[in-house]
Design an enzyme around this catalytic site. Structure first.
Site, PDB file in Angstrom:
ATOM      1  N   LYS A 246       0.795  -1.217   0.050  1.00  0.00           N
ATOM      2  CA  LYS A 246       0.043   0.049   0.085  1.00  0.00           C
ATOM      3  C   LYS A 246       0.919   1.120  -0.187  1.00  0.00           C
ATOM      4  O   LYS A 246       0.728   2.036   0.908  1.00  0.00           O
ATOM      5  CB  LYS A 246      -0.893  -0.013   1.316  1.00  0.00           C
ATOM      6  CG  LYS A 246      -1.923  -1.278   1.094  1.00  0.00           C
ATOM      7  CD  LYS A 246      -2.795  -1.431   2.388  1.00  0.00           C
ATOM      8  CE  LYS A 246      -3.576  -2.441   2.440  1.00  0.00           C
ATOM      9  NZ  LYS A 246      -2.977  -3.791   2.447  1.00  0.00           N
TER      10      LYS A 246
ATOM     11  N   ASP B  25       2.632   7.979  -0.464  1.00  0.00           N
ATOM     12  CA  ASP B  25       3.367   8.938   0.041  1.00  0.00           C
ATOM     13  C   ASP B  25       3.597  10.036  -1.188  1.00  0.00           C
ATOM     14  O   ASP B  25       2.976   9.840  -2.058  1.00  0.00           O
ATOM     15  CB  ASP B  25       4.890   8.342   0.234  1.00  0.00           C
ATOM     16  CG  ASP B  25       5.430   9.296   1.343  1.00  0.00           C
ATOM     17  OD1 ASP B  25       5.543  10.509   1.397  1.00  0.00           O
ATOM     18  OD2 ASP B  25       5.992   8.643   2.469  1.00  0.00           O
TER      19      ASP B  25
END
Length: 106
Positions: free
Chosen positions: A60, A63
């Site tokens: 996952k 950022d």
């Protein structure tokens, strides 16, 4: 025939192999997530690939775009077949992630 990913949500390598040994010897589609990676390390991906399995790395990634791109570049060494990228950081991240996937995983 549809491909089904088998979730390998284990926290020891022993649990993983005990589970996988129940299947006939064949290439399996495996989802490897944070639980297993954080418990046993990234080398488990190489071991699964050596056994001929298809690996969906479900970390996952989420950022800023450059960090996601650098993560993809670092993950290239493991030759994963699929990754998850959460694209909540916008259109730029979508473009950079798509470009990074094309560069590092093809």
């Amino acid at each position: 025939m549809p491909k089904i990913f088998i979730a390998c949500d284990f926290n020891t390598e022993e649990q993983l192999w005990t589970f996988l040994n129940k299947f006939p010897p064949q290439s399996l589609f495996l989802k490897v997530g944070m639980e297993l990676i954080y418990a046993v390390g990234f080398e488990i991906i190489n071991k699964l690939k050596q056994h001929g399995h298809i690996v969906f790395l479900d970390l996952k990634l989420n950022d800023i775009p450059i960090t996601v791109e650098k993560a993809l570049q670092a993950l290239k060494q493991y030759q994963v077949d699929f990754v998850t990228i959460h694209l909540t950081s916008g259109e730029k991240n979508i473009r950079i992630s798509a470009s990074g996937c094309a560069r590092y995983f093809n």
